[in-house]
Design a protein around this motif. Structure first.
Motif, PDB file in Angstrom:
ATOM      1  N   HIS A   1      -9.426 -16.057  11.317  1.00  0.00           N
ATOM      2  CA  HIS A   1      -8.888 -16.164  12.670  1.00  0.00           C
ATOM      3  C   HIS A   1      -8.031 -14.949  12.975  1.00  0.00           C
TER       4      HIS A   1
ATOM      5  N   ARG B   1      -5.680 -12.929  15.850  1.00  0.00           N
ATOM      6  CA  ARG B   1      -4.889 -13.163  17.062  1.00  0.00           C
ATOM      7  C   ARG B   1      -4.318 -11.843  17.544  1.00  0.00           C
TER       8      ARG B   1
ATOM      9  N   VAL C   1     -12.296 -16.659  15.927  1.00  0.00           N
ATOM     10  CA  VAL C   1     -12.555 -17.068  14.552  1.00  0.00           C
ATOM     11  C   VAL C   1     -13.893 -16.454  14.140  1.00  0.00           C
TER      12      VAL C   1
ATOM     13  N   ALA D   1      -3.471 -19.150  21.138  1.00  0.00           N
ATOM     14  CA  ALA D   1      -4.232 -18.152  20.410  1.00  0.00           C
ATOM     15  C   ALA D   1      -4.044 -16.752  20.939  1.00  0.00           C
TER      16      ALA D   1
ATOM     17  N   ARG E   1     -11.574 -23.166  20.088  1.00  0.00           N
ATOM     18  CA  ARG E   1     -12.178 -22.414  18.995  1.00  0.00           C
ATOM     19  C   ARG E   1     -11.746 -23.029  17.682  1.00  0.00           C
TER      20      ARG E   1
END
Length: 287
Positions: free
Chosen positions: A32, A34, A68, A107, A222
Motif C-alpha cells: 500500500h 500513500r 495497493v 488514503a 481499496r
C-alpha cells in the motif's frame, strides 16, 4: 537502475515533480502506497530489495493518491516513484509493516476536519443504522435496456472490459488501476440514462458513482483502506469523465465534509433515489 540514476533531492521537489511518497506499508492485499496528493501522470514504482539496484515493479496510474499494488516486497525494502522518462522522482521510503505505520484517517493523506467525539460517534451510528435499511429494487425495463446499451458501448471502446447491469447499477469489471475514471466514463457515456456505475478492478478495488442532476456521489474502496466518500457539484460545462481526468478540478468541485470516512449529508438519499439497496455491500455483484 542504481541509486546514482535517481534524481537529486533538488530535482525531486522541483516543478513538475511527483507528489511526495508518504509511506509504503506491507499489507495482506499487497504493497500500500500513500502520497500527499493525487499524481497528474502515470508514475513508475521502483523497488530496491536491499541492493544497490532499483527495479521498476509497477505503474501508479494518474489520479492516484493511494494504491495497493500486487508487488512482492519485504520489510526494509525501499520504494520510490519516478516519471516514465526517468528525469523526476519522489523521495524513497522504507517498506514497513502495518503495526509500525502511523494510522491515517484517509488514503490520500488529507486530515479530516475535527469534530467533537460525540458528534462523530452520533453521526457514524445514525449513518450505520440507515445503511442497514433496505430499499426497493429498480425493475424498470426501459431503464435496464438503457443500461445494456451503455454496457455495450463501453465494451466496444474497451475490449478487455466486461459491463452489465446489476439491478439499477451498471457494473464494469476489468484490469484497470483507476476505478474512479472508469466509473466516471460510464456515467458520462450514459448521458442521463445511467444513474449509478460501479467499476470493480481485478484486484477488488471499486468506485461507485451516483449522479443526480449536477450532484455526483463517490464511494471508493481499496484493499486495506476504509471506504472513502466524496460529494461533488458539477459545473454546467463539466461531466463526470472530465472531472475524473483533472485532479485540480476534482478537488475544487468537492463539497466540504467532516470526514471522508463517513457518508456525507444526503448520501443515503441519493443512493436510495438511484434504487440502490443500502443494506448490501456497495460493490455487490452476482454476475
Amino acid at each position: 537502475m542504481v541509486p546514482a540514476d535517481v534524481p537529486s533531492a533538488a530535482a525531486e521537489h522541483g516543478s513538475g515533480s511527483p507528489p511526495a511518497l508518504l509511506e509504503a506499508v506491507l499489507r495482506p492485499g499487497g504493497l500500500h502506497l500513500r502520497l500527499d496528493g493525487p499524481t497528474a501522470e502515470d508514475l513508475l514504482v521502483a523497488l530496491s530489495r536491499g541492493e544497490a539496484v532499483w527495479e521498476d515493479v509497477d505503474v501508479l496510474p494518474a489520479g492516484s493518491s493511494g494504491e495497493v499494488l500486487d508487488v512482492e516486497a519485504s520489510i526494509g525494502d525501499r520504494v520510490l516513484l519516478r516519471s516514465e522518462d526517468g528525469t523526476r522522482a519522489s523521495g524513497a521510503v522504507d517498506v514497513v509493516d502495518p503495526d509500525t505505520a502511523p494510522q491515517q484517517p484517509e488514503a490520500d493523506g488529507e486530515e479530516p476536519e475535527a469534530g467533537t467525539p460525540d458528534e462523530d460517534a452520533t453521526e457514524g451510528e445514525s449513518e450505520a443504522t440507515e445503511l442497514e435499511e433496505d430499499t426497493s429494487k429498480d425493475d424498470d425495463p426501459e431503464g435496464r435496456e438503457a443500461l445494456w446499451q451503455v454496457a455495450s458501448t463501453l465494451e466496444e471502446r474497451h475490449g478487455e472490459w466486461n459491463a452489465h447491469p446489476e439491478g439499477p447499477v451498471l457494473h464494469v469489471h476489468g484490469r484497470f488501476g483507476n476505478t474512479f475514471r472508469v466509473a466516471a466514463e460510464g456515467i458520462s457515456a450514459g448521458a442521463g440514462d445511467v444513474r449509478a456505475v460501479c467499476a470493480i478492478s481485478s484486484r477488488g478495488d471499486y468506485t461507485l458513482l451516483v449522479v443526480a442532476g449536477r450532484e455526483l456521489l463517490r464511494a471508493e474502496e481499496r484493499a486495506g483502506v476504509p471506504t472513502q466518500w466524496r460529494h461533488y457539484d458539477l459545473p454546467a460545462h463539466l461531466d463526470a469523465a472530465a472531472l475524473a481526468q483533472n485532479p485540480d478540478v476534482e478537488r475544487r468541485c468537492r463539497r466540504p465534509q467532516r470526514s471522508p470516512l463517513l457518508p456525507p449529508e444526503g448520501a443515503l438519499t441519493l443512493l436510495r433515489d438511484a434504487g440502490i439497496d443500502v443494506s448490501a455491500p456497495l460493490d455487490r455483484c452476482s454476475a
